[in-house]
Motif scaffolding. Structure first.
Motif, PDB file in Angstrom:
ATOM      1  N   ARG A 194       0.827  -1.212   0.000  1.00  0.00           N
ATOM      2  CA  ARG A 194       0.000   0.000   0.000  1.00  0.00           C
ATOM      3  C   ARG A 194       0.860   1.260   0.000  1.00  0.00           C
ATOM      4  NH1 ARG A 194      -5.238   0.420   0.910  1.00  0.00           N
ATOM      5  NH2 ARG A 194      -6.067   2.521   1.264  1.00  0.00           N
ATOM      6  N   ASP A 195       2.064   1.166   0.554  1.00  0.00           N
ATOM      7  CA  ASP A 195       2.955   2.320   0.610  1.00  0.00           C
ATOM      8  C   ASP A 195       3.298   2.799  -0.802  1.00  0.00           C
ATOM      9  OD1 ASP A 195       4.439   4.261   1.906  1.00  0.00           O
ATOM     10  OD2 ASP A 195       6.256   3.049   1.959  1.00  0.00           O
ATOM     11  N   VAL A 196       3.551   1.865  -1.725  1.00  0.00           N
ATOM     12  CA  VAL A 196       3.837   2.221  -3.119  1.00  0.00           C
ATOM     13  C   VAL A 196       2.621   2.901  -3.741  1.00  0.00           C
ATOM     14  CG1 VAL A 196       4.468   1.331  -5.398  1.00  0.00           C
ATOM     15  CG2 VAL A 196       5.482   0.332  -3.338  1.00  0.00           C
ATOM     16  N   MET A 197       1.433   2.346  -3.508  1.00  0.00           N
ATOM     17  CA  MET A 197       0.208   2.917  -4.072  1.00  0.00           C
ATOM     18  C   MET A 197      -0.040   4.341  -3.569  1.00  0.00           C
ATOM     19  SD  MET A 197      -3.747   1.629  -3.664  1.00  0.00           S
ATOM     20  CE  MET A 197      -3.892   2.365  -2.032  1.00  0.00           C
ATOM     21  N   GLU A 198       0.067   4.541  -2.245  1.00  0.00           N
ATOM     22  CA  GLU A 198      -0.223   5.849  -1.664  1.00  0.00           C
ATOM     23  C   GLU A 198       0.820   6.884  -2.063  1.00  0.00           C
ATOM     24  OE1 GLU A 198      -0.720   5.466   2.540  1.00  0.00           O
ATOM     25  OE2 GLU A 198      -2.702   4.535   2.360  1.00  0.00           O
ATOM     26  N   LYS A 199       2.091   6.503  -2.069  1.00  0.00           N
ATOM     27  CA  LYS A 199       3.144   7.443  -2.472  1.00  0.00           C
ATOM     28  C   LYS A 199       3.007   7.809  -3.957  1.00  0.00           C
ATOM     29  CE  LYS A 199       6.951   7.044   0.811  1.00  0.00           C
ATOM     30  NZ  LYS A 199       6.548   6.204   1.885  1.00  0.00           N
ATOM     31  N   GLY A 200       2.566   6.865  -4.776  1.00  0.00           N
ATOM     32  CA  GLY A 200       2.335   7.157  -6.189  1.00  0.00           C
ATOM     33  C   GLY A 200       1.241   8.197  -6.378  1.00  0.00           C
ATOM     34  N   LEU A 201       0.154   8.062  -5.626  1.00  0.00           N
ATOM     35  CA  LEU A 201      -0.937   9.042  -5.706  1.00  0.00           C
ATOM     36  C   LEU A 201      -0.477  10.424  -5.255  1.00  0.00           C
ATOM     37  CD1 LEU A 201      -3.875   6.872  -4.324  1.00  0.00           C
ATOM     38  CD2 LEU A 201      -3.677   7.771  -6.641  1.00  0.00           C
ATOM     39  N   LYS A 202       0.274  10.476  -4.139  1.00  0.00           N
ATOM     40  CA  LYS A 202       0.775  11.759  -3.637  1.00  0.00           C
ATOM     41  C   LYS A 202       1.725  12.409  -4.634  1.00  0.00           C
ATOM     42  CE  LYS A 202       1.909  12.534   0.572  1.00  0.00           C
ATOM     43  NZ  LYS A 202       2.571  12.488   1.893  1.00  0.00           N
ATOM     44  N   ALA A 203       2.593  11.603  -5.233  1.00  0.00           N
ATOM     45  CA  ALA A 203       3.548  12.134  -6.210  1.00  0.00           C
ATOM     46  C   ALA A 203       2.822  12.683  -7.433  1.00  0.00           C
ATOM     47  CB  ALA A 203       4.528  11.042  -6.623  1.00  0.00           C
ATOM     48  N   PHE A 204       1.820  11.961  -7.890  1.00  0.00           N
ATOM     49  CA  PHE A 204       1.034  12.365  -9.058  1.00  0.00           C
ATOM     50  C   PHE A 204       0.350  13.712  -8.804  1.00  0.00           C
ATOM     51  CE2 PHE A 204      -3.127  12.337 -11.230  1.00  0.00           C
ATOM     52  CZ  PHE A 204      -2.725  12.167 -12.552  1.00  0.00           C
ATOM     53  N   VAL A 205      -0.311  13.836  -7.661  1.00  0.00           N
ATOM     54  CA  VAL A 205      -1.019  15.083  -7.323  1.00  0.00           C
ATOM     55  C   VAL A 205      -0.031  16.236  -7.143  1.00  0.00           C
ATOM     56  CG1 VAL A 205      -2.473  16.208  -5.594  1.00  0.00           C
ATOM     57  CG2 VAL A 205      -2.980  13.866  -6.306  1.00  0.00           C
ATOM     58  N   SER A 206       1.093  15.960  -6.471  1.00  0.00           N
ATOM     59  CA  SER A 206       2.073  17.029  -6.229  1.00  0.00           C
ATOM     60  C   SER A 206       2.684  17.513  -7.540  1.00  0.00           C
ATOM     61  CB  SER A 206       3.182  16.534  -5.293  1.00  0.00           C
ATOM     62  OG  SER A 206       4.028  15.589  -5.940  1.00  0.00           O
ATOM     63  N   TYR A 207       2.877  16.598  -8.490  1.00  0.00           N
ATOM     64  CA  TYR A 207       3.432  16.981  -9.799  1.00  0.00           C
ATOM     65  C   TYR A 207       2.469  17.914 -10.526  1.00  0.00           C
ATOM     66  CZ  TYR A 207       5.078  16.686 -14.590  1.00  0.00           C
ATOM     67  OH  TYR A 207       5.517  17.005 -15.859  1.00  0.00           O
ATOM     68  N   ILE A 208       1.178  17.587 -10.526  1.00  0.00           N
ATOM     69  CA  ILE A 208       0.183  18.423 -11.209  1.00  0.00           C
ATOM     70  C   ILE A 208       0.128  19.808 -10.575  1.00  0.00           C
ATOM     71  CG2 ILE A 208      -2.279  18.692 -11.693  1.00  0.00           C
ATOM     72  CD1 ILE A 208      -2.455  15.674 -11.990  1.00  0.00           C
ATOM     73  N   ARG A 209       0.157  19.869  -9.240  1.00  0.00           N
ATOM     74  CA  ARG A 209       0.127  21.172  -8.555  1.00  0.00           C
ATOM     75  C   ARG A 209       1.369  21.996  -8.873  1.00  0.00           C
ATOM     76  NH1 ARG A 209      -1.967  19.035  -2.611  1.00  0.00           N
ATOM     77  NH2 ARG A 209      -4.184  18.794  -3.180  1.00  0.00           N
ATOM     78  N   ALA A 210       2.526  21.340  -8.906  1.00  0.00           N
ATOM     79  CA  ALA A 210       3.767  22.051  -9.225  1.00  0.00           C
ATOM     80  C   ALA A 210       3.773  22.498 -10.682  1.00  0.00           C
ATOM     81  CB  ALA A 210       4.970  21.150  -8.930  1.00  0.00           C
ATOM     82  N   TYR A 211       3.225  21.687 -11.561  1.00  0.00           N
ATOM     83  CA  TYR A 211       3.179  22.005 -12.988  1.00  0.00           C
ATOM     84  C   TYR A 211       2.363  23.273 -13.231  1.00  0.00           C
ATOM     85  CZ  TYR A 211       3.581  20.661 -17.930  1.00  0.00           C
ATOM     86  OH  TYR A 211       3.912  20.612 -19.262  1.00  0.00           O
ATOM     87  N   LYS A 212       1.307  23.458 -12.427  1.00  0.00           N
ATOM     88  CA  LYS A 212       0.476  24.665 -12.556  1.00  0.00           C
ATOM     89  C   LYS A 212       1.281  25.928 -12.290  1.00  0.00           C
ATOM     90  CE  LYS A 212      -4.097  22.912 -11.241  1.00  0.00           C
ATOM     91  NZ  LYS A 212      -5.207  23.054 -10.255  1.00  0.00           N
ATOM     92  N   LYS A 213       2.290  25.825 -11.409  1.00  0.00           N
ATOM     93  CA  LYS A 213       3.049  27.002 -10.977  1.00  0.00           C
ATOM     94  C   LYS A 213       4.338  27.193 -11.776  1.00  0.00           C
ATOM     95  CE  LYS A 213       1.338  26.429  -6.249  1.00  0.00           C
ATOM     96  NZ  LYS A 213       1.711  26.174  -4.833  1.00  0.00           N
ATOM     97  N   HIS A 214       4.488  26.474 -12.874  1.00  0.00           N
ATOM     98  CA  HIS A 214       5.706  26.576 -13.673  1.00  0.00           C
ATOM     99  C   HIS A 214       5.842  27.982 -14.244  1.00  0.00           C
ATOM    100  CE1 HIS A 214       8.935  25.462 -16.349  1.00  0.00           C
ATOM    101  NE2 HIS A 214       8.962  24.263 -15.801  1.00  0.00           N
ATOM    102  N   ASP A 215       7.059  28.519 -14.193  1.00  0.00           N
ATOM    103  CA  ASP A 215       7.246  29.894 -14.674  1.00  0.00           C
ATOM    104  C   ASP A 215       7.157  29.992 -16.201  1.00  0.00           C
ATOM    105  OD1 ASP A 215       9.627  28.690 -15.400  1.00  0.00           O
ATOM    106  OD2 ASP A 215      10.886  30.373 -14.787  1.00  0.00           O
TER     107      ASP A 215
END
Length: 625
Positions: free
Chosen positions: A458-479
């Motif tokens: 489950r650790d792999v599954m949950e970390k994958g979801l967190k990484a995916f969401v964090s990437y999308i949020r960071a992508y929104k703030k790209h300069d």
């Protein structure tokens, strides 16, 4: 006879060639690095430290020699003399140019000349850098040079360590040289009145552009305002931004500007010659266009082909580092790889250990964020892979600068999707050329294996979801959002590239404002039943789940109780006194009217006395009488 001699010579050359090939295959990596170093000496016009003017002290020259430094790099040659001659300097030089020694040597020479006394709280030199890792690196580089001074010792002030420990150390022992991050130094200066900066000789701001980009402008201004104006100041940066120029106006007096451009090695390609001054001289800089769901496979293929190299892989967020640092070791093809994670949310002890471990390896992989993008001199890095382009496009140059340092050769590669290809032209417009690299047809499909790991743990599954969401949020703030447009992000292919079992319940997914094409969810699996591989974590999860269910049940009962109370809110409730008196008065008036009406009927003979008594409730009273 001559033919026989010639044949013998050819046979001898053939044998020699075979021996040489075996020799090269066995010691290939070491020979390449040795040749790079020799190429650096031959291709550069090197100046001896001993020939600088004003001359350096014998103690400093000995420390340089013992550390393996005999020749100056261009930035050291142009910076050390003016700093030693009471001049402020603004230095712009690329990564790996030797900026650290360019200010450490003058700092030590200046303090040697004034012969510091034994006053413990008198600060004579301050070096400020943006990150803990860079400050720690400067501290260790400075140690052999500062040790040649009497009554002088440096103190490292960075976050991640108890501030009370630093304060006690300074109050009890003092320090002539402070090497610090701006936040910690400003905090220390606020809380300790005993530090004496009145005789400060030199202030160094390293990676000044990064100091300002990271939001330290307030702390920097606060620190400078408490320092004497009659001092020497060195401002070092790889890029000279407008903010850096403004800082120079406020903190420097008639500074000498030193700009050092990298020199190309002979035989550079035409694409390198275009604007090559911003790249390390021996760098091969490339980009790879591939869809987001193919990136993990291409990455694994690159790692397999570069197994005996020292590699840094940059990701967008800390959660991405956590996920890939857990997922990649699960792959059978990478079982024997040394994979080390490093990011800013790790504890300082763990960060120091990760950096030290990777630095000591001859081959291995460092998964990191931009915390390791600036200033760090990690020895022997052969290959830099940017799995995600940086949020700040200026950091691109700093990332690739971790390899091909000091004239050595190195390679760099950035992953881009076809819709991000314009990023190549942006970098080229900034004099950072990139050459195209083809996707490998031999790359293994690793997505099924990543998904299998998520189903097992489950650790792999949950970390994958967190990484995916964090990437999308960071992508929104790209300069560079006009190029790396968030609206064009294909999260379906991205989710497959992260090995997700199902896409998370995000507003953008529900509204279908982003494309989910290409994602194939795993069916016939209850995600709530996936367990942690770690039994203790699984036990904690079950306890939390039971507590959550219990809390939901209690909340449901409370909600029903409130609804029931609300439905019967007017029944049996005691009314206010004023309202009770008003109701009582109305009832009394009604009773009097009723009795008066009955008395009239009695007088007119419509009812007799017995009926009157019965209706008015006086019958029992008459009987008693």
């Amino acid at each position: 006879m001559s033919c026989s001699l010639i044949g013998t010579c050819y046979a001898g050359r053939a044998v020699l060639t075979v021996h040489l090939l075996c020799f090269f295959q066995r010691f290939e990596l070491h020979i390449i690095r040795l040749l790079d170093f020799i190429g650096l000496l031959v291709l550069s016009e090197m100046t001896l430290f001993s020939s600088l003017e004003p001359p350096l002290s014998s103690e400093t020259l000995e420390a340089l020699s013992n550390s393996g430094f005999k020749f100056c790099t261009p930035v050291q040659e142009k910076t050390i003399p003016p700093l030693c001659s009471h001049r402020d300097v603004i230095v712009g030089a690329g990564t790996g140019s030797g900026k650290t020694l360019a200010f450490i040597v003058p700092l030590v020479e200046i303090l040697r000349r004034i012969q510091p006394d034994n006053k413990p709280n008198q600060v004579l030199g301050v070096v400020i850098s943006p990150t803990r890792e860079l400050s720690s690196q400067i501290y260790h580089v400075a140690q052999p040079f500062v040790s040649t001074l009497k009554n002088v010792k440096p103190v490292l002030l960075v976050g991640g360590v108890d501030v009370q420990t630093d304060m006690q150390k300074l109050e009890q022992q003092g320090s002539k040289i402070l090497i610090a991050t701006p936040g910690r130094l400003d905090h220390i200066m606020d809380r300790i009145d005993g530090l004496d900066f009145r005789n400060l000789e030199i202030l160094i701001l390293d990676e000044a552009d990064r100091l300002l980009d990271m939001g330290f402008e307030k702390q920097i201004n606060s620190i400078i305002s408490r320092l004497p104006k009659l001092r020497r100041t060195g401002l070092f940066s790889a890029t000279q931004t407008e903010a850096v120029q403004e800082l120079a106006k406020a903190g420097l007096r008639n500074p000498l500007k030193v700009l050092v451009e990298a020199k190309l090695l002979s035989g550079a390609s035409p694409s390198q010659e275009f604007g090559s001054s911003k790249l390390p001289s021996g760098l091969k800089n490339e980009y790879l266009l591939c869809e987001a769901d193919n990136k993990p496979s291409q990455l694994v293929d690159l790692l397999i082909k570069s197994k005996y190299q020292k590699i840094i892989i940059y990701f967008m967020t800390c959660d991405c580092v956590n996920y890939w640092g857990l997922a990649l070791p699960q792959l059978s093809l990478l079982k024997n790889f040394s994979l080390i994670s490093l990011h800013g949310q790790m504890k300082q002890i763990a960060r120091d250990k990760a950096l030290a471990t990777f630095s000591s390896l001859s081959s291995g992989v460092l998964l990191c964020t931009d915390v390791a993008a600036r200033g760090l001199d990690i020895p022997g890095v052969d290959f830099v892979i940017q799995y995600d382009p940086p949020q700040d496009s200026d950091v691109f140059l700093h990332r690739v600068g971790r390899t091909a340092r000091m004239g050595r050769k190195g390679s760099a590669l950035v992953f881009l999707t076809p819709k991000e290809e314009a990023y190549v032209y942006l970098q080229r417009s900034r004099k950072v050329p990139l050459e195209a690299r083809e996707c490998s047809d031999e790359a293994p499909d690793v997505i099924p294996e990543i998904r299998s790991a998520a189903l097992r743990d489950r650790d792999v599954m949950e970390k994958g979801l967190k990484a995916f969401v964090s990437y999308i949020r960071a992508y929104k703030k790209h300069d560079c959002n006009h190029i790396l447009s968030w609206k064009k992000l294909e999260i379906g292919k991205l989710g497959m590239g992260y090995g997700l079992l199902r896409l998370p319940s995000m507003p953008d997914v529900k509204r279908r404002s982003l494309s989910t094409m290409g994602f194939i969810p795993v069916t016939n699996v209850n995600l709530d039943e996936i367990k942690f591989w770690d039994k203790s974590r699984e036990k904690q999860r079950k306890q939390k789940l039971q507590a959550k269910l219990l809390a939901q049940e209690v909340e449901k009962r409370e909600r029903k109780r409130k609804e029931s109370r609300k439905a019967t809110s007017g029944v049996g409730r005691k009314k206010p006194a004023k309202k009770r008196r008003a109701i009582q008065s109305v009832e009394e008036y009604d009773e009097l009217d009723r009795e008066y009406s009955l008395i009239k009927k009695l007088k007119k003979g419509k009812i007799d006395e017995t009926e009157f008594a019965n209706l008015t409730g006086t019958l029992d009273l008459m009987c008693n009488l």
